[in-house]
Design an enzyme around this catalytic site. Structure first.
Site, PDB file in Angstrom:
ATOM      1  N   GLY A 269      -8.188  -5.706  -0.905  1.00  0.00           N
ATOM      2  CA  GLY A 269      -7.732  -6.531  -2.013  1.00  0.00           C
ATOM      3  C   GLY A 269      -7.960  -5.943  -3.388  1.00  0.00           C
ATOM      4  O   GLY A 269      -7.645  -6.573  -4.397  1.00  0.00           O
ATOM      5  N   GLU A 311     -11.739  -2.601   3.374  1.00  0.00           N
ATOM      6  CA  GLU A 311     -10.405  -2.279   3.900  1.00  0.00           C
ATOM      7  C   GLU A 311      -9.379  -2.147   2.778  1.00  0.00           C
ATOM      8  O   GLU A 311      -8.463  -2.959   2.666  1.00  0.00           O
ATOM      9  CB  GLU A 311      -9.936  -3.420   4.823  1.00  0.00           C
ATOM     10  CG  GLU A 311     -10.783  -3.633   6.033  1.00  0.00           C
ATOM     11  CD  GLU A 311     -10.450  -4.959   6.735  1.00  0.00           C
ATOM     12  OE1 GLU A 311      -9.912  -5.871   6.080  1.00  0.00           O
ATOM     13  OE2 GLU A 311     -10.737  -5.064   7.919  1.00  0.00           O
ATOM     14  N   PRO A 312      -9.509  -1.132   1.924  1.00  0.00           N
ATOM     15  CA  PRO A 312      -8.514  -1.002   0.864  1.00  0.00           C
ATOM     16  C   PRO A 312      -7.161  -0.557   1.407  1.00  0.00           C
ATOM     17  O   PRO A 312      -7.086   0.316   2.272  1.00  0.00           O
ATOM     18  CB  PRO A 312      -9.106   0.089  -0.042  1.00  0.00           C
ATOM     19  CG  PRO A 312     -10.002   0.880   0.845  1.00  0.00           C
ATOM     20  CD  PRO A 312     -10.505  -0.062   1.909  1.00  0.00           C
ATOM     21  N   ARG A 351       8.953  -6.794  -3.865  1.00  0.00           N
ATOM     22  CA  ARG A 351       7.819  -7.397  -4.573  1.00  0.00           C
ATOM     23  C   ARG A 351       8.202  -8.155  -5.852  1.00  0.00           C
ATOM     24  O   ARG A 351       7.679  -9.245  -6.092  1.00  0.00           O
ATOM     25  CB  ARG A 351       6.737  -6.350  -4.846  1.00  0.00           C
ATOM     26  CG  ARG A 351       6.185  -5.729  -3.535  1.00  0.00           C
ATOM     27  CD  ARG A 351       4.916  -4.950  -3.740  1.00  0.00           C
ATOM     28  NE  ARG A 351       3.812  -5.817  -4.080  1.00  0.00           N
ATOM     29  CZ  ARG A 351       3.336  -5.978  -5.292  1.00  0.00           C
ATOM     30  NH1 ARG A 351       3.828  -5.297  -6.303  1.00  0.00           N
ATOM     31  NH2 ARG A 351       2.339  -6.804  -5.512  1.00  0.00           N
ATOM     32  N   CYS A 382      23.312  -8.104  -3.056  1.00  0.00           N
ATOM     33  CA  CYS A 382      24.056  -9.305  -3.448  1.00  0.00           C
ATOM     34  C   CYS A 382      23.129 -10.489  -3.668  1.00  0.00           C
ATOM     35  O   CYS A 382      23.143 -11.468  -2.900  1.00  0.00           O
ATOM     36  CB  CYS A 382      25.083  -9.634  -2.384  1.00  0.00           C
ATOM     37  SG  CYS A 382      26.480  -8.556  -2.518  1.00  0.00           S
ATOM     38  N   GLU A 383      22.274 -10.372  -4.648  1.00  0.00           N
ATOM     39  CA  GLU A 383      21.325 -11.437  -5.009  1.00  0.00           C
ATOM     40  C   GLU A 383      21.079 -11.325  -6.506  1.00  0.00           C
ATOM     41  O   GLU A 383      20.783 -10.223  -6.995  1.00  0.00           O
ATOM     42  CB  GLU A 383      19.951 -11.216  -4.347  1.00  0.00           C
ATOM     43  CG  GLU A 383      19.921 -11.272  -2.863  1.00  0.00           C
ATOM     44  CD  GLU A 383      19.779 -12.671  -2.293  1.00  0.00           C
ATOM     45  OE1 GLU A 383      19.404 -13.600  -3.019  1.00  0.00           O
ATOM     46  OE2 GLU A 383      20.059 -12.805  -1.096  1.00  0.00           O
ATOM     47  N   TYR A 411       3.220  -1.560  -0.172  1.00  0.00           N
ATOM     48  CA  TYR A 411       4.053  -2.701   0.183  1.00  0.00           C
ATOM     49  C   TYR A 411       5.488  -2.569  -0.338  1.00  0.00           C
ATOM     50  O   TYR A 411       6.129  -3.566  -0.658  1.00  0.00           O
ATOM     51  CB  TYR A 411       3.418  -4.009  -0.306  1.00  0.00           C
ATOM     52  CG  TYR A 411       2.015  -4.210   0.228  1.00  0.00           C
ATOM     53  CD1 TYR A 411       1.794  -4.509   1.566  1.00  0.00           C
ATOM     54  CD2 TYR A 411       0.903  -4.071  -0.608  1.00  0.00           C
ATOM     55  CE1 TYR A 411       0.508  -4.669   2.064  1.00  0.00           C
ATOM     56  CE2 TYR A 411      -0.391  -4.234  -0.114  1.00  0.00           C
ATOM     57  CZ  TYR A 411      -0.575  -4.539   1.228  1.00  0.00           C
ATOM     58  OH  TYR A 411      -1.852  -4.696   1.723  1.00  0.00           O
TER      59      TYR A 411
HETATM   60  C1  LIG Z   1      -7.443  -8.423   6.511  1.00  0.00           C
HETATM   61  C2  LIG Z   1      -6.886  -7.587   5.419  1.00  0.00           C
HETATM   62  N1  LIG Z   1      -7.544  -6.473   5.078  1.00  0.00           N
HETATM   63  C3  LIG Z   1      -7.086  -5.660   4.113  1.00  0.00           C
HETATM   64  C4  LIG Z   1      -5.924  -5.962   3.426  1.00  0.00           C
HETATM   65  C5  LIG Z   1      -5.476  -5.019   2.381  1.00  0.00           C
HETATM   66  O1  LIG Z   1      -5.338  -5.586   1.171  1.00  0.00           O
HETATM   67  P1  LIG Z   1      -5.013  -4.683  -0.087  1.00  0.00           P
HETATM   68  O2  LIG Z   1      -3.794  -3.913   0.230  1.00  0.00           O
HETATM   69  O3  LIG Z   1      -4.811  -5.650  -1.163  1.00  0.00           O
HETATM   70  O4  LIG Z   1      -6.190  -3.798  -0.308  1.00  0.00           O
HETATM   71  C6  LIG Z   1      -5.210  -7.137   3.738  1.00  0.00           C
HETATM   72  C7  LIG Z   1      -4.033  -7.542   2.981  1.00  0.00           C
HETATM   73  O5  LIG Z   1      -4.129  -8.337   2.065  1.00  0.00           O
HETATM   74  C8  LIG Z   1      -5.715  -7.966   4.771  1.00  0.00           C
HETATM   75  O6  LIG Z   1      -5.070  -9.067   5.127  1.00  0.00           O
HETATM   76  N1  LIG Z   2       2.445  -7.596   0.569  1.00  0.00           N
HETATM   77  C1  LIG Z   2       1.680  -8.085  -0.505  1.00  0.00           C
HETATM   78  C2  LIG Z   2       0.244  -8.233  -0.257  1.00  0.00           C
HETATM   79  C3  LIG Z   2      -0.097  -8.844   1.038  1.00  0.00           C
HETATM   80  C4  LIG Z   2      -1.249  -8.128   1.569  1.00  0.00           C
HETATM   81  C5  LIG Z   2      -1.408  -8.273   3.040  1.00  0.00           C
HETATM   82  N2  LIG Z   2      -2.294  -9.342   3.429  1.00  0.00           N
HETATM   83  C6  LIG Z   2       1.994  -7.359  -1.799  1.00  0.00           C
HETATM   84  O1  LIG Z   2       2.917  -6.656  -1.866  1.00  0.00           O
HETATM   85  O2  LIG Z   2       1.348  -7.499  -2.775  1.00  0.00           O
END
Ligand SMILES: Cc1ncc(COP(=O)(O)O)c(C=O)c1O
Ligand SMILES: N[C@@H](CCCC[NH3+])C(=O)O
Length: 454
Positions: A269, A311-312, A351, A382-383, A411
């Site tokens: 996160g 878990e980045p 996004r 087409c949006e 993402y």
């Molecule tokens: C369980 C878990 N770990 C790690 C992540 C990776 O998050 P981020 O990409 O924001 O570091 C996510 C996605 O939000 C997640 O659901």
């Molecule tokens: N996919 C999302 C974040 C979700 C992370 C996964 N739990 C984004 O682009 O920001």
């Protein structure tokens, strides 16, 4: 309206100290031809070689982020594991890269698991997440004997128990809990709160019940606990609060069940910078504050010191990736709006439409040219919501110009779609002036290969 050029001449105003207008485009690297470079490679050459849209990664930026996260743990001399959340960008080459850098990885589907194994990620460094893991996916994880399954719900425990009995084997597990913390981020990417679909709720007693079931199961080896409070978080505060909740939970579980966690996984996160005004804490600051809090709370609770896992995902890859587009049509409605359209859009980057995410744009063929127009960069889908950059300050663009959108490394590709039957783009890794195709562009034949007709 096209604004008078001097209005956007940064130098004119900045030299007089009366204006500080910056954008990511002020920090770009260019070559002698004046073109934007990525990993030392000319972006125009990349587009002429691979076509556009093209996602280009500066590999050195990924490596640098990895080493910042790791170094903070090494400096503090605590047991740790950095696990790459591969949903941010999943490619065989990416698993090869992170495995080579000594990281583990988190997968959330059979597809990611297969790709991770193909990329040479040691099975023991893989953890499997998800709120609805399919029996077939659990079976794949058990067969590969991955490092651990992060158990999310009671149905999963039942599936796993059945699979382990059938195969007469065991597996390591981690209990995912929803700690009841609301991360300061977009509600779609906040996951730690009580009403989250992920993990066992603590307050209602679900988490405790789950732990008991797991501890009572001789085929499941409970390694520890996990929480993930959300994504794109800029400050360590939420993580510090999560540590407090998790350690107090561990203390209760130690008292009640004699359970001693070998690992405390605080999820991912950590935020990334998409536009100039974004200011996420540096990786090492997050880690330092997490470690300080774990040390203090674990000592106070008189518990065995656990391995700290993080878990980045986004923070390792977002800023390393840029998407290169070719400019096509434009539409100017004087006094109303100016649209510049590119050859990609919401199919390669959902996004902005999904989270109102903000991006910057850079004219790759002349990044330092005078920026004299504010335009909306739109895609070809087409949006009406197919907007990539809402108010992009750019030089006057022309069809055929190459436009770079920085910070698309997380993402973007992984959430890409074939909407309007557009093929997904190619992806390249660039480093030390060399480029390598790591995902080829989809073709119309690829798209038709699924289509059976009548
Ligand atoms: C369980 C878990 N770990 C790690 C992540 C990776 O998050 P981020 O990409 O924001 O570091 C996510 C996605 O939000 C997640 O659901
Ligand atoms: N996919 C999302 C974040 C979700 C992370 C996964 N739990 C984004 O682009 O920001």
């Amino acid at each position: 309206m096209v604004f008078p050029a001097f209005l956007f001449n940064y130098n004119f105003f900045e030299k007089r100290g009366c204006l500080k207008l910056t954008s990511l485009s002020d920090e770009v690297t260019t070559n002698e031809a004046g073109h934007l470079t990525i990993g030392g490679v000319d972006t125009l050459k990349l587009v002429s070689k691979y076509g556009s849209p093209l996602i280009a990664y500066d590999v050195s930026k990924i490596k640098s982020q990895i080493s910042h996260f790791k170094q903070a743990f090494i400096d503090a001399d605590v047991p740790y594991r950095v696990t790459y959340a591969s949903k941010a960008f999943s490619a065989v080459a990416m698993y090869q890269l992170v495995a080579g850098e000594g990281l583990g990885c988190d997968v959330v589907s059979g597809g990611e698991l297969v790709a991770a194994l193909k990329g040479g990620m040691p099975a023991k460094r893989i953890e499997f997440h998800g709120n609805n893991k399919l029996p077939i996916e659990l079976e794949m994880a058990v067969d590969a004997q991955i490092g651990c399954i992060v158990v999310d719900n009671f149905q999963e425990i039942a599936y796993l128990d059945k699979i382990l009995k059938e195969k007469d084997t065991t597996i390591s597990v981690v209990v995912r809990v929803a700690p009841g913390i609301e991360a300061e981020t977009h509600k779609y990417i906040s996951t730690g709160q009580e009403n989250s679909k992920f993990g066992f709720d603590v307050h209602s007693g679900q988490a405790k019940k789950a732990l008991k079931e797991l501890l009572d199961n001789p085929r499941m080896n409970v390694l520890g606990v996990h929480c993930h409070i959300g994504s794109q978080i800029f400050a360590a505060r939420g993580f510090v609060m999560a540590v407090d909740k998790m350690v107090s939970l561990l203390q209760q579980w130690h008292e009640e069940f004699g359970f001693s966690a070998k690992l405390l996984n605080l999820g991912g996160g950590f935020g990334a910078r998409y536009v100039d005004s974004d200011a996420p804490s540096p990786a090492e600051d997050f880690v330092k504050q997490i470690i300080a809090e774990v040390k203090e709370k674990i000592a106070a609770a008189n518990l065995e010191f656990p391995e700290i896992w993080i878990e980045p995902g986004r923070s390792l890859v977002a800023e390393a990736g840029s998407t290169l587009y070719t400019v096509g049509s434009r539409k100017d409605v004087e006094g109303v709006c100016h649209f510049v359209a590119v050859d990609g859009g919401m199919g390669d980057n959902i996004r902005p439409a999904l989270y109102q995410a903000k991006y910057d744009a850079i004219l790759a063929n002349k990044p330092h040219a005078l920026k004299e127009q504010i335009v909306t960069v739109v895609g070809k889908y087409c949006e009406s919501g197919d907007i990539l950059v809402k108010d992009a300050l750019l030089p006057i663009t022309h069809p055929g110009d190459i436009l770079a959108v920085p910070s698309t490394g997380a993402y973007g590709y992984t959430m890409a779609s074939n909407y309007n039957r557009n093929p997904r783009p190619a992806v390249v890794f660039c480093e030390d002036g060399q480029d390598k195709l790591i995902i080829r562009r989809e073709t119309y034949d690829d798209l038709l290969s699924y289509d059976l007709g009548l």
